[in-house]
Design an enzyme around this catalytic site. Structure first.
Site, PDB file in Angstrom:
ATOM      1  N   ASP A   1      29.730   7.894  44.957  1.00 36.58           N
ATOM      2  CA  ASP A   1      30.608   8.442  45.983  1.00 36.58           C
ATOM      3  C   ASP A   1      30.972   9.904  45.762  1.00 36.58           C
ATOM      4  O   ASP A   1      31.224  10.652  46.712  1.00 36.58           O
ATOM      5  CB  ASP A   1      31.915   7.639  45.996  1.00 36.58           C
ATOM      6  CG  ASP A   1      32.628   7.722  44.644  1.00 36.58           C
ATOM      7  OD1 ASP A   1      31.970   7.420  43.620  1.00 36.58           O
ATOM      8  OD2 ASP A   1      33.805   8.120  44.600  1.00 36.58           O
TER       9      ASP A   1
ATOM     10  N   THR B   1      37.919   8.475  42.255  1.00 43.55           N
ATOM     11  CA  THR B   1      37.163   8.095  41.066  1.00 43.55           C
ATOM     12  C   THR B   1      37.134   6.577  40.986  1.00 43.55           C
ATOM     13  O   THR B   1      38.010   5.918  41.554  1.00 43.55           O
ATOM     14  CB  THR B   1      37.792   8.683  39.787  1.00 43.55           C
ATOM     15  OG1 THR B   1      37.113   8.141  38.637  1.00 43.55           O
ATOM     16  CG2 THR B   1      39.278   8.366  39.669  1.00 43.55           C
TER      17      THR B   1
ATOM     18  N   THR C   1      34.974  10.319  35.843  1.00 40.63           N
ATOM     19  CA  THR C   1      34.741  11.378  36.830  1.00 40.63           C
ATOM     20  C   THR C   1      35.968  12.279  36.906  1.00 40.63           C
ATOM     21  O   THR C   1      37.088  11.818  36.695  1.00 40.63           O
ATOM     22  CB  THR C   1      34.477  10.712  38.201  1.00 40.63           C
ATOM     23  OG1 THR C   1      33.200  10.097  38.153  1.00 40.63           O
ATOM     24  CG2 THR C   1      34.516  11.700  39.348  1.00 40.63           C
TER      25      THR C   1
ATOM     26  N   ARG D   1      20.127   7.430  41.557  1.00 41.21           N
ATOM     27  CA  ARG D   1      21.314   6.805  42.160  1.00 41.21           C
ATOM     28  C   ARG D   1      22.405   7.858  42.383  1.00 41.21           C
ATOM     29  O   ARG D   1      22.746   8.622  41.505  1.00 41.21           O
ATOM     30  CB  ARG D   1      21.840   5.711  41.242  1.00 41.21           C
ATOM     31  CG  ARG D   1      23.135   5.037  41.719  1.00 41.21           C
ATOM     32  CD  ARG D   1      24.353   5.617  41.041  1.00 41.21           C
ATOM     33  NE  ARG D   1      25.591   4.914  41.397  1.00 41.21           N
ATOM     34  CZ  ARG D   1      26.801   5.399  41.142  1.00 41.21           C
ATOM     35  NH1 ARG D   1      26.948   6.577  40.564  1.00 41.21           N
ATOM     36  NH2 ARG D   1      27.876   4.707  41.474  1.00 41.21           N
TER      37      ARG D   1
ATOM     38  N   GLY E   1      31.708   3.625  42.400  1.00 44.34           N
ATOM     39  CA  GLY E   1      31.328   4.451  43.535  1.00 44.34           C
ATOM     40  C   GLY E   1      30.836   3.715  44.766  1.00 44.34           C
ATOM     41  O   GLY E   1      31.112   4.136  45.894  1.00 44.34           O
TER      42      GLY E   1
HETATM   43  N1  ASP Z   1      32.719   7.303  41.172  1.00 39.93           N
HETATM   44  C1  ASP Z   1      31.729   7.648  40.188  1.00 39.93           C
HETATM   45  C2  ASP Z   1      30.396   7.105  40.599  1.00 39.93           C
HETATM   46  O1  ASP Z   1      30.334   5.969  41.019  1.00 39.93           O
HETATM   47  C3  ASP Z   1      32.073   7.157  38.823  1.00 39.93           C
HETATM   48  C4  ASP Z   1      33.439   7.541  38.324  1.00 39.93           C
HETATM   49  O2  ASP Z   1      34.371   7.730  39.093  1.00 39.93           O
HETATM   50  O3  ASP Z   1      33.583   7.682  37.104  1.00 39.93           O
HETATM   51  O4  ASP Z   1      29.421   7.789  40.429  1.00 39.93           O
END
Ligand code: ASP
Length: 325
Positions: free
Chosen positions: A225, A245, A194, A222, A248
């Site tokens: 966060d 990141t 992310t 889905r 989530g």
């Molecule tokens: N936080 C992100 C999610 O759960 C994933 C990520 O940070 O790569 O969608």
């Protein structure tokens, strides 16, 4: 450090953190490109990606743009970079589709724009910015978000335009393995690419943006966060701007970006709060990930409990990037 001590968890790594202070009223830009065990052969691409994002965001600030402009431009560059799990090149969901989420927020006014589960936008953060500036609403999902974006001049694309062979193969491998064993989808070795940015402009305003393709093999619909206000992204001039990141679901449960901003508002240094937030994430819900945090005095923090996190920052006096802190 508040809260209970972290239980011993062999899959988590020591929290690494960095902080600093900028001279007040000088702009600051800070970005991340995901927190996980970035393999050695991907380090260069991650560093190049976050540095390109800094360059784009800084150009916006140098032209007199706002913190909001800077975080938008920085995130667009990382959405366009296939290295990251945002825009084209994102992880595929269980059905082999890219489904994207993004949020942008302005600290002066608390205006925000978010999109969730969009499948036909190369740059969801552009749509989020349009929502922030041109809609009385704050959050749009799926077809409604895409319709709003198209009506406001953000071009749509085919979902196939967002899919790259590397991700088709990654999903195929993951699903084949999942049929035999039960892989830990959220282990720090699973990538969390992310992207996010926080900025302070010359007017003393802060802003934040976060954009993601979410987690590999996620169920359609889905949301993580990243695009939820206060979870993966937050900005308030009276407290701080934050982008997170990582896994989530635990981050959402703690409303972690707002949790961190509130502690800055209570008088704590962003450097310490960033580390404390990641400690809290690990201790309270066994989560892993990273955070970037910046207040309107230019004080910032970077922390993660994953082996690596790609980050970069720039002020008029200093520029730096790295993959650990
Ligand atoms: N936080 C992100 C999610 O759960 C994933 C990520 O940070 O790569 O969608």
């Amino acid at each position: 450090m508040r809260g209970r001590p972290a239980p011993h968890n062999p899959t988590c790594y020591a929290i690494r953190s960095l902080g600093g202070k900028n001279l007040s009223s000088d702009p600051v830009l800070l970005v991340h490109g995901g927190a996980w065990a970035i393999p050695d052969d991907m380090v260069e691409a991650h560093l190049a990606g976050v540095c390109n994002a800094i360059a784009a965001g800084w150009r916006a600030l140098s032209k007199g743009g706002s913190a909001l402009d800077a975080v938008e431009e920085a995130v667009v560059v990382m959405e366009d970079d296939e290295t990251f799990d945002a825009g084209r090149g994102s992880f595929l969901n269980r059905e082999g589709k890219v489904q994207l989420d993004a949020l942008i927020m302005e600290g002066a006014t608390l205006r925000a724009g978010g999109v969730g589960c969009v499948e036909h936008l190369r740059n969801p953060v552009r749509a989020a910015r349009k929502i922030l500036s041109e809609s009385p609403h704050v959050y749009f999902v799926a077809e409604g978000a895409e319709k709003f974006a198209a009506q406001h001049g953000v071009p749509l694309c085919n979902n196939e335009d967002l899919i790259i062979p590397r991700e088709v193969e990654r999903l195929r491998e993951f699903q084949a393995r999942a049929a035999e064993e039960k892989p830990n989808l959220f282990a720090p070795a699973i990538s969390h690419d992310t992207v996010g940015a926080v900025a302070l402009d010359r007017e003393g305003n802060i802003a934040a943006a976060t954009s993601t393709g979410g987690t590999l093999n996620k169920a359609p619909g889905r949301l993580g966060d990243s695009s939820l206000i206060g979870c993966g992204c937050y900005a308030d001039n009276k407290s701080a701007a934050a982008s997170t990141t990582g896994w989530g679901e635990p981050i959402m449960k703690l409303v972690l970006a707002k949790w961190a901003a509130d502690r800055v508002a209570a008088g704590n240094l962003p450097e310490w709060v960033a580390a404390e937030a990641i400690n809290y994430l690990q201790a309270r819900v066994g989560g892993h990930g990273g955070i970037i945090l910046l207040d309107s005095r230019g004080r910032f923090g970077i922390a993660h409990n994953t082996p690596r996190m790609a980050w970069a920052f720039k002020t008029p006096h200093e520029e730096s990037s790295g993959i650990t802190r």
